[in-house]
Design a protein around this motif. Structure first.
Motif, PDB file in Angstrom:
ATOM      1  N   GLY A 279      -8.799   2.222   5.743  1.00 36.18           N
ATOM      2  CA  GLY A 279      -8.959   0.975   4.994  1.00 36.18           C
ATOM      3  C   GLY A 279     -10.073   1.102   3.958  1.00 36.18           C
ATOM      4  O   GLY A 279      -9.958   0.558   2.848  1.00 36.18           O
ATOM      5  N   ASP A 280     -11.140   1.825   4.302  1.00 36.69           N
ATOM      6  CA  ASP A 280     -12.237   1.993   3.332  1.00 36.69           C
ATOM      7  C   ASP A 280     -11.799   2.847   2.136  1.00 36.69           C
ATOM      8  O   ASP A 280     -12.152   2.553   0.993  1.00 36.69           O
ATOM      9  CB  ASP A 280     -13.476   2.612   4.013  1.00 36.69           C
TER      10      ASP A 280
ATOM     11  N   GLN B 248      -6.009  -8.676  -0.260  1.00 42.69           N
ATOM     12  CA  GLN B 248      -6.556  -7.312  -0.249  1.00 42.69           C
ATOM     13  C   GLN B 248      -7.178  -7.003   1.110  1.00 42.69           C
ATOM     14  O   GLN B 248      -6.948  -5.928   1.678  1.00 42.69           O
ATOM     15  CB  GLN B 248      -7.614  -7.149  -1.346  1.00 42.69           C
ATOM     16  N   GLU B 249      -7.964  -7.956   1.623  1.00 39.57           N
ATOM     17  CA  GLU B 249      -8.637  -7.730   2.904  1.00 39.57           C
ATOM     18  C   GLU B 249      -7.629  -7.587   4.048  1.00 39.57           C
ATOM     19  O   GLU B 249      -7.766  -6.736   4.926  1.00 39.57           O
ATOM     20  CB  GLU B 249      -9.629  -8.864   3.193  1.00 39.57           C
TER      21      GLU B 249
ATOM     22  N   LEU C 236      -8.836   2.917   1.026  1.00 36.93           N
ATOM     23  CA  LEU C 236      -7.971   2.034   0.247  1.00 36.93           C
ATOM     24  C   LEU C 236      -8.818   1.101  -0.622  1.00 36.93           C
ATOM     25  O   LEU C 236      -8.527   0.917  -1.809  1.00 36.93           O
ATOM     26  CB  LEU C 236      -7.050   1.239   1.185  1.00 36.93           C
ATOM     27  N   ARG C 237      -9.898   0.527  -0.031  1.00 38.30           N
ATOM     28  CA  ARG C 237     -10.788  -0.342  -0.821  1.00 38.30           C
ATOM     29  C   ARG C 237     -11.349   0.407  -2.025  1.00 38.30           C
ATOM     30  O   ARG C 237     -11.414  -0.128  -3.134  1.00 38.30           O
ATOM     31  CB  ARG C 237     -11.950  -0.852   0.046  1.00 38.30           C
TER      32      ARG C 237
ATOM     33  N   PHE D  21      -4.583  -1.510   7.538  1.00 41.49           N
ATOM     34  CA  PHE D  21      -4.080  -0.258   6.978  1.00 41.49           C
ATOM     35  C   PHE D  21      -3.881   0.824   8.046  1.00 41.49           C
ATOM     36  O   PHE D  21      -4.757   1.061   8.869  1.00 41.49           O
ATOM     37  CB  PHE D  21      -5.055   0.264   5.912  1.00 41.49           C
TER      38      PHE D  21
ATOM     39  N   ASP E  94       0.807  -1.228   0.000  1.00 40.86           N
ATOM     40  CA  ASP E  94       0.000   0.000   0.000  1.00 40.86           C
ATOM     41  C   ASP E  94       0.840   1.279   0.000  1.00 40.86           C
ATOM     42  O   ASP E  94       0.296   2.364   0.141  1.00 40.86           O
ATOM     43  CB  ASP E  94      -0.982   0.010   1.189  1.00 40.86           C
TER      44      ASP E  94
ATOM     45  N   CYS F 109      -6.106  -4.134   3.735  1.00 44.13           N
ATOM     46  CA  CYS F 109      -7.086  -3.074   4.047  1.00 44.13           C
ATOM     47  C   CYS F 109      -7.407  -3.063   5.546  1.00 44.13           C
ATOM     48  O   CYS F 109      -7.538  -2.000   6.151  1.00 44.13           O
ATOM     49  CB  CYS F 109      -8.368  -3.260   3.233  1.00 44.13           C
ATOM     50  N   ARG F 110      -7.539  -4.243   6.135  1.00 44.15           N
ATOM     51  CA  ARG F 110      -7.879  -4.317   7.561  1.00 44.15           C
ATOM     52  C   ARG F 110      -6.778  -3.733   8.424  1.00 44.15           C
ATOM     53  O   ARG F 110      -7.035  -3.085   9.433  1.00 44.15           O
ATOM     54  CB  ARG F 110      -8.128  -5.781   7.978  1.00 44.15           C
TER      55      ARG F 110
END
Lengths: 261, 261
Positions: free
Chosen positions: A180-181, A161-162, A183-184, A168, A144, A165-166
């Protein structure tokens, strides 16, 4: 009665190979030449085991002695590793295109692949007189934290990915992605656009434009990126690079033959 | 009573590491992706030993599976090998100078080191549209067959020089050196001149100009060369390249810091 060698428990036997690789993994950017004592300490092995394994690895060319008698990674390992399809195989194929992109843009050109939840730098071309970049060939980076990493993350399996993101945490100066959101959403936008133009204002103003390299099945196998220092967060300079990066990544993808990678 | 693992005879213990490297050494330019059966055959190991070792090497990142499930050299090995001072270390230092030399001359630029009585290609830059060259990064070549190899041979220990001169067989189209005595005279001339300009007329007209790269103690650690296809054996074209190659090799030598290599 001693067991014959071939009947030994599998974990004891593979343990020796793992210890040999523990020795090889004792090296990093800041530790390229190690006296025996340091090699033992960094690999967590007893001194006598280290000496015995190091001698074997020297015989095999995986380690060698430098002028001061310290152990360094050997050219024999370089020769074997040069046959890694995702390393030099990909690099050989991409290099002429990367050189062109470097000449046209005058910026750093990077080629990265994904290993688990990290990016590995496979090749890097830096123009003369350019601002220094600390990325090193063979070095790892979080997915990231760079343009090329975001490309690799956007096309990574869902669980990777999860995981990223989790866990992050916002990077300093990376205003566009603060959670994280965020980033998603960025990853969804990357899959939509087929490229990313990312900017940071800290530790200095910099920008990256990156695009995916695909194999003949369409799977993303690498990321090509241009990285530049810039004195503002204006979109124009980075956006102007998008067509060149995307077309170069596509040109490289066309060269990826079935079974090469 | 079974011996404790640590008390096993040294050759049995190191044998496992050697077998692991026998697996890794089963790969070459023509064999970059191997099914288990071929891997076993080429490494000379039983199928069950091969499977067990291959799994361990996959866990360690030294091998990985390609899209067809075959074993290939892994990126993990590429990452470790990137820390070899005589490989990527030297390459990183030489690369900007090699790029300049490539742009100025428009020819292939090669960087080689010596391993025993052979040369290993560490880096190669090839201009767009140039005649293809079959040399591969990480590949080996005899010392007496290329310009860079002759440089490395001229400054090799006496026993290596004698070994190569004694077993010399004339190469087709390499008119200047037809015997071991010719080769000895060439090597003396190289040490006198500090460079070599070598020409061959077969399998095609080609020429190489090469010069030594030295460490801070003056020892020759690598050879830099320009290789070109040419339609004649005239000296002018190759000779015109000598100053550029020699000065570039010297510029790289100045960058070799104590303890780097």
């Amino acid at each position: 009665m001693p067991l014959p060698v071939d009947a030994q428990p599998i974990d004891k036997r593979s343990g020796v190979v793992q210890r040999a690789f523990a020795l090889l993994s004792a090296y990093d950017e800041s530790h390229v030449a190690l006296p025996l004592r340091t090699l033992a300490r960094r690999s967590g092995l007893p001194a006598n085991t280290t000496l015995r394994l190091a001698r074997t690895l020297v015989e095999l060319g995986a380690l060698e002695h430098d002028a001061e008698g310290r152990y360094v990674i050997g050219v024999g390992l370089f020769e074997i590793a040069a046959l890694a399809p995702r390393g030099h195989g990909l690099r050989r194929l991409a290099m002429p295109f990367m050189e062109d992109l470097g000449r046209v843009t005058g910026h750093h050109i990077l080629l990265k692949i994904r290993e688990g939840a990290e990016a590995v730098l496979i090749e890097r071309l830096s123009p003369h007189g350019s601002e220094p970049l600390s990325f090193r060939i063979g070095g790892r980076l979080p997915l990231d934290s760079t343009g090329g990493g975001l490309i690799l993350l956007a096309y990574a399996p869902n669980d990777i990915q999860e995981e990223v993101c989790r866990s992050f945490t916002p990077l300093p100066g990376y205003e566009a992605v603060q959670s994280g959101d965020d980033l998603r959403r960025s990853l969804a936008a990357i899959r939509q656009d087929g490229f990313v133009a990312a900017r940071r204002s800290s530790p200095w103003f910099c920008a990256a434009v990156a695009a995916p390299i695909r194999d003949d099945s369409g799977a993303v196998i690498a990321a090509l990126s241009v990285e530049l220092r810039t004195d503002r967060l204006d979109n124009a300079e980075a956006n102007a690079l998008v067509p060149a990066v995307v077309t170069t990544a596509r040109a490289i993808s066309r060269r990826v033959s079935p079974g090469l990678l």
